[in-house]
Scaffold this motif. Sequence first.
Motif, PDB file in Angstrom:
ATOM      1  N   MET A  10       0.828  -1.187   0.000  1.00 47.19           N
ATOM      2  CA  MET A  10       0.000   0.000   0.000  1.00 47.19           C
ATOM      3  C   MET A  10       0.873   1.252   0.000  1.00 47.19           C
ATOM      4  N   LEU A  11       1.942   1.245   0.768  1.00 50.33           N
ATOM      5  CA  LEU A  11       2.828   2.399   0.842  1.00 50.33           C
ATOM      6  C   LEU A  11       3.462   2.677  -0.504  1.00 50.33           C
ATOM      7  N   TYR A  12       3.841   1.630  -1.232  1.00 48.17           N
ATOM      8  CA  TYR A  12       4.474   1.809  -2.532  1.00 48.17           C
ATOM      9  C   TYR A  12       3.491   2.382  -3.548  1.00 48.17           C
ATOM     10  N   LYS A  13       2.213   1.965  -3.494  1.00 52.82           N
ATOM     11  CA  LYS A  13       1.222   2.449  -4.445  1.00 52.82           C
ATOM     12  C   LYS A  13       1.053   3.960  -4.358  1.00 52.82           C
ATOM     13  N   THR A  14       1.190   4.538  -3.181  1.00 55.24           N
ATOM     14  CA  THR A  14       1.041   5.972  -3.013  1.00 55.24           C
ATOM     15  C   THR A  14       2.081   6.728  -3.815  1.00 55.24           C
ATOM     16  N   TYR A  15       3.248   6.169  -3.987  1.00 63.13           N
ATOM     17  CA  TYR A  15       4.334   6.885  -4.631  1.00 63.13           C
ATOM     18  C   TYR A  15       4.602   6.410  -6.064  1.00 63.13           C
ATOM     19  N   GLN A  16       3.676   5.686  -6.656  1.00 64.21           N
ATOM     20  CA  GLN A  16       3.874   5.258  -8.026  1.00 64.21           C
ATOM     21  C   GLN A  16       3.807   6.435  -8.994  1.00 64.21           C
ATOM     22  N   SER A  17       2.875   7.323  -8.814  1.00 64.28           N
ATOM     23  CA  SER A  17       2.685   8.453  -9.713  1.00 64.28           C
ATOM     24  C   SER A  17       3.736   9.519  -9.439  1.00 64.28           C
ATOM     25  N   TYR A  18       4.303  10.056 -10.522  1.00 63.46           N
ATOM     26  CA  TYR A  18       5.285  11.133 -10.360  1.00 63.46           C
ATOM     27  C   TYR A  18       4.629  12.396  -9.806  1.00 63.46           C
ATOM     28  N   CYS A  19       3.363  12.612 -10.120  1.00 57.94           N
ATOM     29  CA  CYS A  19       2.653  13.772  -9.569  1.00 57.94           C
ATOM     30  C   CYS A  19       2.509  13.660  -8.053  1.00 57.94           C
ATOM     31  N   HIS A  20       2.186  12.448  -7.580  1.00 53.81           N
ATOM     32  CA  HIS A  20       2.087  12.236  -6.132  1.00 53.81           C
ATOM     33  C   HIS A  20       3.451  12.393  -5.469  1.00 53.81           C
ATOM     34  N   ARG A  21       4.468  11.863  -6.119  1.00 51.61           N
ATOM     35  CA  ARG A  21       5.827  12.008  -5.572  1.00 51.61           C
ATOM     36  C   ARG A  21       6.218  13.475  -5.492  1.00 51.61           C
ATOM     37  N   LEU A  22       5.907  14.225  -6.549  1.00 49.07           N
ATOM     38  CA  LEU A  22       6.262  15.645  -6.572  1.00 49.07           C
ATOM     39  C   LEU A  22       5.491  16.418  -5.507  1.00 49.07           C
ATOM     40  N   GLN A  23       4.245  16.042  -5.299  1.00 47.87           N
ATOM     41  CA  GLN A  23       3.455  16.676  -4.247  1.00 47.87           C
ATOM     42  C   GLN A  23       4.088  16.397  -2.880  1.00 47.87           C
ATOM     43  N   HIS A  24       4.543  15.178  -2.690  1.00 42.33           N
ATOM     44  CA  HIS A  24       5.180  14.801  -1.431  1.00 42.33           C
ATOM     45  C   HIS A  24       6.536  15.514  -1.254  1.00 42.33           C
ATOM     46  N   ASP A  25       7.268  15.676  -2.353  1.00 43.03           N
ATOM     47  CA  ASP A  25       8.599  16.281  -2.297  1.00 43.03           C
ATOM     48  C   ASP A  25       8.589  17.802  -2.359  1.00 43.03           C
ATOM     49  N   MET A  26       7.434  18.400  -2.623  1.00 41.92           N
ATOM     50  CA  MET A  26       7.360  19.845  -2.825  1.00 41.92           C
ATOM     51  C   MET A  26       7.890  20.626  -1.619  1.00 41.92           C
ATOM     52  N   TYR A  27       7.462  20.254  -0.429  1.00 45.43           N
ATOM     53  CA  TYR A  27       7.923  20.974   0.765  1.00 45.43           C
ATOM     54  C   TYR A  27       9.439  20.848   0.921  1.00 45.43           C
ATOM     55  N   PHE A  28       9.950  19.669   0.681  1.00 51.65           N
ATOM     56  CA  PHE A  28      11.393  19.439   0.789  1.00 51.65           C
ATOM     57  C   PHE A  28      12.154  20.311  -0.210  1.00 51.65           C
ATOM     58  N   LEU A  29      11.660  20.396  -1.434  1.00 50.71           N
ATOM     59  CA  LEU A  29      12.350  21.156  -2.481  1.00 50.71           C
ATOM     60  C   LEU A  29      12.283  22.663  -2.249  1.00 50.71           C
ATOM     61  N   THR A  30      11.180  23.131  -1.694  1.00 53.31           N
ATOM     62  CA  THR A  30      11.009  24.578  -1.531  1.00 53.31           C
ATOM     63  C   THR A  30      11.485  25.097  -0.176  1.00 53.31           C
ATOM     64  N   SER A  31      11.845  24.239   0.725  1.00 52.95           N
ATOM     65  CA  SER A  31      12.256  24.693   2.059  1.00 52.95           C
ATOM     66  C   SER A  31      13.770  24.830   2.178  1.00 52.95           C
ATOM     67  N   ASN A  32      14.174  25.717   3.046  1.00 55.49           N
ATOM     68  CA  ASN A  32      15.579  25.891   3.445  1.00 55.49           C
ATOM     69  C   ASN A  32      16.546  26.113   2.284  1.00 55.49           C
ATOM     70  N   SER A  33      16.100  26.743   1.248  1.00 53.54           N
ATOM     71  CA  SER A  33      16.958  27.090   0.104  1.00 53.54           C
ATOM     72  C   SER A  33      17.772  25.891  -0.400  1.00 53.54           C
TER      73      SER A  33
END
Length: 160
Positions: free
Chosen positions: A1-24
Amino acid sequence: MLYKTYQSYCHRLQHDMYFLTSNSRLNEQVVDKIILQLNRVYPQILTNAEAEKFRNPKASLHTRLSDLIKHLQKKGDRHCQEFYRALQINAEQLYNDLPSRKILMFFLACFSIAAGFALFWYCCNSDAKVVGRPRRILGFSPIIIGRHVRNICMLYLEDI
């Protein structure tokens, strides 16, 4: 189930957005390189007008990057995948540190351990018919597993 959440690149990007935009984490030059790559190499992903909008030096880097990520998510999975490819090319260390990649690597590591235990369980079965097949598989698999591991497994099978 955990892997299915991250199959889509859009979902991955949504998850990674905070990481990419934080702390320069990304600087101006890297973001510009990513935008230019998406515009020049893949013009169907970012048009010239869109690229200029996201490269506008009047807006803050955080705002431009957030808008770019949201824009790519609206366009679809392939566009998000190309963003990841551009990020990997231009900021490989940051790409390797992404939270979604770490979860995926953890999943693959757990799967590999489970597959190893399953193979070990299969090889330890006392049925004589079963022992012949793993011996043939392990005997001809120096590419799949290391030579030392194969030799240990072969010795174990000979003892059985």
